[in-house]
Design a protein around this motif. Structure first.
Motif, short mmCIF file in Angstrom:
data_model
loop_
_atom_site.label_atom_id
_atom_site.label_comp_id
_atom_site.label_asym_id
_atom_site.label_seq_id
_atom_site.Cartn_x
_atom_site.Cartn_y
_atom_site.Cartn_z
N UNK A 275 0.81 -1.22 0.00
CA UNK A 275 0.00 0.00 0.00
C UNK A 275 0.85 1.28 0.00
N UNK A 276 2.11 1.17 -0.44
CA UNK A 276 2.99 2.34 -0.38
C UNK A 276 2.56 3.45 -1.33
N UNK A 277 1.78 3.14 -2.36
CA UNK A 277 1.37 4.17 -3.31
C UNK A 277 0.16 4.96 -2.84
N UNK A 278 -0.50 4.52 -1.77
CA UNK A 278 -1.68 5.23 -1.29
C UNK A 278 -1.30 6.56 -0.66
N UNK A 279 -2.10 7.57 -0.95
CA UNK A 279 -1.89 8.88 -0.36
C UNK A 279 -2.48 8.94 1.05
N UNK A 280 -1.82 9.71 1.91
CA UNK A 280 -2.36 9.98 3.23
C UNK A 280 -2.14 8.89 4.26
N UNK A 281 -1.27 7.91 3.97
CA UNK A 281 -1.01 6.80 4.88
C UNK A 281 0.35 6.98 5.53
N UNK A 282 0.42 6.74 6.83
CA UNK A 282 1.71 6.78 7.52
C UNK A 282 1.83 5.58 8.46
N UNK A 283 2.86 4.75 8.19
CA UNK A 283 3.16 3.61 9.05
C UNK A 283 4.18 4.06 10.08
N UNK A 284 3.82 4.04 11.34
CA UNK A 284 4.73 4.53 12.37
C UNK A 284 5.61 3.44 12.96
N UNK A 285 5.22 2.17 12.81
CA UNK A 285 5.88 1.10 13.52
C UNK A 285 5.48 1.13 15.00
N UNK A 286 6.12 0.26 15.77
CA UNK A 286 5.86 0.24 17.21
C UNK A 286 6.41 1.51 17.85
N UNK A 287 5.64 2.14 18.73
CA UNK A 287 6.06 3.38 19.36
C UNK A 287 6.23 3.19 20.87
N UNK A 288 7.34 3.65 21.43
CA UNK A 288 7.45 3.69 22.90
C UNK A 288 6.34 4.56 23.47
N UNK A 289 6.06 4.37 24.75
CA UNK A 289 4.91 5.02 25.37
C UNK A 289 4.95 6.54 25.23
N UNK A 290 6.11 7.16 25.43
CA UNK A 290 6.19 8.63 25.35
C UNK A 290 5.86 9.12 23.95
N UNK A 291 6.37 8.43 22.93
CA UNK A 291 6.08 8.83 21.54
C UNK A 291 4.61 8.58 21.20
N UNK A 292 4.07 7.48 21.71
CA UNK A 292 2.65 7.19 21.47
C UNK A 292 1.77 8.27 22.07
N UNK A 293 2.07 8.68 23.30
CA UNK A 293 1.27 9.72 23.95
C UNK A 293 1.34 11.04 23.17
N UNK A 294 2.53 11.39 22.66
CA UNK A 294 2.66 12.62 21.87
C UNK A 294 1.84 12.54 20.59
N UNK A 295 1.84 11.36 19.94
CA UNK A 295 1.07 11.21 18.71
C UNK A 295 -0.43 11.24 18.98
N UNK A 296 -0.87 10.62 20.07
CA UNK A 296 -2.30 10.61 20.40
C UNK A 296 -2.84 12.02 20.58
N UNK A 297 -1.99 12.93 21.01
CA UNK A 297 -2.41 14.32 21.16
C UNK A 297 -2.79 14.98 19.85
N UNK A 298 -2.41 14.37 18.72
CA UNK A 298 -2.76 14.93 17.40
C UNK A 298 -3.83 14.12 16.68
N UNK A 299 -4.26 13.00 17.26
CA UNK A 299 -5.23 12.12 16.61
C UNK A 299 -6.66 12.54 16.95
N UNK A 300 -7.54 12.47 15.96
CA UNK A 300 -8.92 12.90 16.15
C UNK A 300 -9.91 11.74 16.33
N UNK A 301 -9.76 10.70 15.51
CA UNK A 301 -10.74 9.60 15.51
C UNK A 301 -10.01 8.27 15.39
N UNK A 302 -10.44 7.29 16.17
CA UNK A 302 -9.88 5.94 16.07
C UNK A 302 -10.69 5.13 15.06
N UNK A 303 -9.98 4.42 14.18
CA UNK A 303 -10.61 3.60 13.15
C UNK A 303 -10.28 2.14 13.42
#
Length: 418
Positions: A275-303
């Motif tokens: 799916x690398x050709x799809x627009x708007x997709x970002x694979x983050x990989x596994x995130x340590x807790x601190x990085x996950x918390x920082x990213x969740x602060x920018x997320x709007x909706x869980x899918x």
């Protein structure tokens, strides 16, 4: 006075608690039975993990038998025509059974996760069966019988046959044991219809981290960030993401170009390449807790496009704890009806138009939904129903009932009426 002894019999190493099942077993069973000496006995196909061994030895005795892959496959081949499920046959070893029996005799309480270890339990005398808390986790039969057609073509017939075998095996084993637990009301009903069983399994909710709420500012003209959090090597997660990215996402972004989708968790390279050709997709990989918390602060909706599986989706509950409205595939959200307080916070979708409609409905009421998720009423409900401590309390009550401290736990923990 010496501590009572709890024997924890598992088919996976529960530490580190890297998925929802290991999280519940480690935090809500092993940690919550702190009054007991917790002896851990594992028979698994996983390679031995030194970190897990060191951590689990701090609570009591620890033994782990890692069966080589050839032995697991040979067990299945030797018993290919067995009426037992193949997953029950694959981990059985007569010598290990003798060692388990010796430890079971010494234990006051025996916690077993799951029926994949069923062969070790079949010959237990009544005196030992009464010590057992048999944790089914969820109904493997229901998962396979309902979802076999979503598996790759070559696996469909084996999965269906395994589901049929598990249906018979689950119901037979539920009748044999006094203390049985299962995640979710629907799975409980599947393995133990009221008219067939004098005692139903104790319904346990899945346990998730009690995250703080991470409010994300919604800009009418900015990006709309969606996310999914999970292990993409797990087949139901992978199948759901492949379906969503292949069938839903391209048409969804054509109509709502500002969408961005963050896929958080370990993913196979082949899945990312596909799916690398799809627009708007970002694979983050596994995130340590601190990085996950920082990213969740920018997320709007869980899918959650996961369509197959059984039990309660812990990833959805975790998103609600984080203060995120949810859109989930309709097929895997039947359990939500048992929690009326959550129904307004979890939208269901099946095709492009319903996914788009769910997004638009959430956006129209976004601030109101986020405020409700942060409310004391919803937060306390989530804590009361899905926290480590609340789930662990049910296992403690069962253990106490076995050693005679108190009457047995009530045989449902549904919070639908609260």
């Amino acid at each position: 006075m010496a501590k009572r002894r709890a024997l924890i019999f598992l088919h996976k190493q529960p530490y580190p608690p890297s998925d929802s099942t290991k999280f519940r077993v480690y935090h809500s069973v092993i940690e919550q039975l702190a009054e007991y000496q917790r002896d851990v006995f594992i028979v698994t196909w996983e390679k031995a993990n030194p970190a897990a061994s060191a951590q689990l030895r701090s609570n009591g005795q620890f033994e782990c038998y890692s069966l080589p892959l050839w032995q697991v496959c040979l067990n299945i081949l030797k018993r290919a025509f067995s009426l037992r499920p193949w997953q029950v046959e694959m981990l059985y070893d007569p010598a290990i059974e003798q060692r388990f029996r010796a430890l079971a005799e010494e234990a006051d309480v025996i916690y077993v996760h799951t029926l994949r270890l069923g062969r070790y339990l079949e010959k237990l005398p009544l005196s030992l069966r009464r010590k057992v808390i048999l944790d089914l986790n969820d109904s493997i039969a229901r998962h396979y019988v309902r979802g076999w057609c979503s598996y790759p073509l070559a696996l469909r017939l084996p999965v269906l046959l395994e589901g049929i075998k598990f249906r018979r095996y689950e119901r037979a084993m539920v009748k044999r044991f006094e203390h049985v637990t299962i995640v979710g009301e629907d799975d409980c009903a599947y393995v133990a219809a009221r008219e067939e069983h004098k005692r139903r399994p104790v319904v346990i909710n899945t346990a998730v981290p009690s995250r703080q709420s991470y409010p994300a500012q919604l800009d009418a003209d900015g990006e709309l960030n969606l996310y999914f959090l999970g292990n993409f090597h797990y087949f139901p997660n992978r199948e759901g993401i492949e379906w969503f990215l292949g069938k839903i996402w391209p048409q969804l972004t054509a109509q709502i170009p500002r969408l961005r989708f963050y896929l958080i968790g370990d993913a196979p390279a082949s899945l990312r390449r596909r799916f690398r050709a799809l627009e708007g997709i970002e694979w983050t990989g596994f995130l340590p807790e601190e990085e996950l918390e920082a990213l969740l602060g920018r997320m709007h909706i869980f899918i959650s496009p996961v369509r197959i599986g059984a039990g309660i989706q812990g990833k959805i509950i975790e998103a609600l704890f984080a203060g995120k409205p949810v859109i989930a595939a309709e097929e895997a959200t039947l359990w939500v009806r048992h929690f009326p307080m959550l129904e307004r916070l979890i939208s269901r979708a099946s095709d492009v138009s319903s996914w788009k409609g769910a997004l638009e409905q959430i956006l129209a009421h976004y601030d109101e939904l986020c405020a409700e998720l942060r409310s004391e009423q919803v937060r306390s409900f989530l804590e009361r129903s899905f926290s480590i401590q609340s789930v662990g309390a049910h296992y403690r009550r069962l253990a106490d009932a076995i050693i005679g401290r108190m009457p047995p736990a009530p045989h449902t923990t549904s919070t639908s009426a609260r």
